[in-house]
Motif scaffolding. Structure first.
Motif, mmCIF file in Angstrom:
data_model
loop_
_atom_site.group_PDB
_atom_site.id
_atom_site.type_symbol
_atom_site.label_atom_id
_atom_site.label_comp_id
_atom_site.label_asym_id
_atom_site.label_seq_id
_atom_site.Cartn_x
_atom_site.Cartn_y
_atom_site.Cartn_z
ATOM 1 N N PHE A 102 0.580 -1.048 -0.030
ATOM 2 C CA PHE A 102 -0.197 -0.109 -0.085
ATOM 3 C C PHE A 102 1.051 1.254 -0.057
ATOM 4 N N THR A 103 1.945 1.345 1.139
ATOM 5 C CA THR A 103 2.607 2.459 1.118
ATOM 6 C C THR A 103 3.607 2.659 -0.226
ATOM 7 N N TYR A 104 4.020 1.695 -0.730
ATOM 8 C CA TYR A 104 4.753 1.828 -1.880
ATOM 9 C C TYR A 104 4.161 2.163 -3.052
ATOM 10 N N SER A 105 3.021 1.780 -3.198
ATOM 11 C CA SER A 105 2.121 2.136 -4.431
ATOM 12 C C SER A 105 1.738 3.587 -4.350
ATOM 13 N N ALA A 106 1.250 4.006 -3.017
ATOM 14 C CA ALA A 106 0.959 5.410 -2.778
ATOM 15 C C ALA A 106 2.171 6.356 -3.120
ATOM 16 N N ILE A 107 3.440 5.868 -2.702
ATOM 17 C CA ILE A 107 4.437 6.812 -2.733
ATOM 18 C C ILE A 107 4.733 7.031 -4.413
ATOM 19 N N LYS A 108 4.755 5.614 -4.956
ATOM 20 C CA LYS A 108 5.085 5.597 -6.386
ATOM 21 C C LYS A 108 4.148 6.591 -7.473
ATOM 22 N N ASN A 109 2.939 6.490 -7.010
ATOM 23 C CA ASN A 109 1.825 7.262 -7.557
ATOM 24 C C ASN A 109 2.104 8.761 -7.360
ATOM 25 N N SER A 110 2.494 9.132 -5.983
ATOM 26 C CA SER A 110 2.343 10.451 -5.730
ATOM 27 C C SER A 110 3.717 11.000 -6.494
ATOM 28 N N LEU A 111 4.975 10.326 -6.537
ATOM 29 C CA LEU A 111 6.216 10.756 -7.248
ATOM 30 C C LEU A 111 5.706 10.843 -8.453
ATOM 31 N N ASP A 112 4.897 10.113 -9.192
ATOM 32 C CA ASP A 112 4.526 10.160 -10.487
ATOM 33 C C ASP A 112 4.044 11.513 -10.978
ATOM 34 N N LEU A 113 3.053 11.868 -10.014
ATOM 35 C CA LEU A 113 2.105 12.816 -10.126
ATOM 36 C C LEU A 113 2.743 14.079 -9.523
ATOM 37 N N GLY A 114 4.052 13.992 -9.076
ATOM 38 C CA GLY A 114 4.759 15.316 -8.589
ATOM 39 C C GLY A 114 3.920 15.771 -7.288
ATOM 40 N N MET A 115 3.445 14.882 -6.499
ATOM 41 C CA MET A 115 2.648 15.495 -5.273
ATOM 42 C C MET A 115 3.562 15.036 -4.175
ATOM 43 N N ASP A 116 3.174 15.549 -2.858
ATOM 44 C CA ASP A 116 3.817 15.201 -1.697
ATOM 45 C C ASP A 116 3.441 13.810 -1.179
ATOM 46 N N TYR A 117 4.245 13.185 -0.704
ATOM 47 C CA TYR A 117 4.170 11.850 -0.319
ATOM 48 C C TYR A 117 4.559 11.570 1.245
ATOM 49 N N GLU A 118 4.758 12.560 2.003
ATOM 50 C CA GLU A 118 5.373 12.566 3.289
ATOM 51 C C GLU A 118 4.598 11.664 4.109
ATOM 52 N N LEU A 119 3.334 11.638 4.301
ATOM 53 C CA LEU A 119 2.639 10.827 5.209
ATOM 54 C C LEU A 119 2.797 9.315 5.025
ATOM 55 N N TYR A 120 2.727 9.117 3.733
ATOM 56 C CA TYR A 120 2.880 7.597 3.010
ATOM 57 C C TYR A 120 4.513 7.334 3.610
ATOM 58 N N GLN A 121 5.492 8.029 3.237
ATOM 59 C CA GLN A 121 6.908 7.652 3.513
ATOM 60 C C GLN A 121 7.005 7.443 5.121
ATOM 61 N N ASP A 122 6.286 8.264 5.922
ATOM 62 C CA ASP A 122 6.530 8.023 7.358
ATOM 63 C C ASP A 122 6.125 6.633 7.789
ATOM 64 N N LEU A 123 4.658 6.213 7.128
ATOM 65 C CA LEU A 123 3.970 4.849 7.549
ATOM 66 C C LEU A 123 4.902 3.796 6.772
ATOM 67 N N TYR A 124 5.500 4.058 5.882
ATOM 68 C CA TYR A 124 6.539 3.323 5.168
ATOM 69 C C TYR A 124 7.790 2.982 5.974
ATOM 70 N N ILE A 125 8.346 3.862 6.368
ATOM 71 C CA ILE A 125 9.327 3.852 7.135
ATOM 72 C C ILE A 125 9.222 2.948 8.491
ATOM 73 N N ILE A 126 8.057 3.450 9.105
ATOM 74 C CA ILE A 126 7.681 2.845 10.405
ATOM 75 C C ILE A 126 7.378 1.286 10.263
ATOM 76 N N ASN A 127 6.846 0.864 9.017
ATOM 77 C CA ASN A 127 6.516 -0.564 8.813
ATOM 78 C C ASN A 127 7.749 -1.144 8.432
ATOM 79 N N ILE A 128 8.808 -0.614 7.626
ATOM 80 C CA ILE A 128 10.090 -1.343 7.384
ATOM 81 C C ILE A 128 10.720 -1.558 8.503
ATOM 82 N N THR A 129 10.796 -0.418 9.574
ATOM 83 C CA THR A 129 11.635 -0.540 10.745
ATOM 84 C C THR A 129 10.862 -1.500 11.647
#
Length: 158
Positions: A102-129
């Motif tokens: 979920f977080t990778y897909s959201a980050i990828k879509n946000s990056l492709d659209l040039g949008m902010d992905y900070e909240l997704y990245q925070d959740l991604y980092i917490i999940n990976i850690t």
């Protein structure tokens, strides 16, 4: 074309207007042809190419992190310490996989659209850690308590 100070509607003004329109049409045709060939169309094309390159690079880093932590988790927790890998560990691995997807897909879509992905990245980092820490100890799951703690803090701020 020389500047002819003539009244609007006279022959000189019509010639100037006709030349201006023809120049605009030429530029429009040139831009269309450039886009058809795959060119951007000036500075906007460069910015889009830069954004696409940044998105591609970031996506690779995020994907490598997921693969690396999953490989470590499978090797250490599943293969080497199979005796401690029970039903809840399997459910946890499915949770890690779902949140990572979920977080990778959201980050990828946000990056492709040039949008902010900070909240997704925070959740991604917490999940990976959390997955990394849960590989070695079940106490690693405690890090997930940060997510409802953050949500509760945001609700109380309102």
């Amino acid at each position: 074309l020389k500047f002819c100070p003539t009244a609007p509607g006279s022959r000189g003004a019509r010639v100037r207007e006709s030349a201006r329109v023809q120049g605009a049409q030429r530029r429009t045709r040139s831009c269309r042809a450039s886009r058809a060939r795959g060119g951007g169309g000036g500075m906007a094309g460069h910015a889009e190419k830069k954004q696409a390159k940044k998105a591609e690079t970031a996506n690779v880093y995020f994907l490598y992190a997921i693969f690396g932590v999953n490989a470590l988790y499978i090797l250490w927790r599943v293969l080497w310490h199979w005796s401690s890998f029970g039903k809840w560990s399997m459910v946890g691995f499915l949770l890690f996989s779902a949140v990572s997807y979920f977080t990778y897909s959201a980050i990828k879509n946000s990056l492709d659209l040039g949008m902010d992905y900070e909240l997704y990245q925070d959740l991604y980092i917490i999940n990976i850690t959390t997955q990394f820490l849960a590989t070695f100890s079940n106490y690693g799951w405690l890090l997930y308590l940060v997510v409802p703690g953050y949500g509760g803090g945001e609700i109380f701020k309102m």
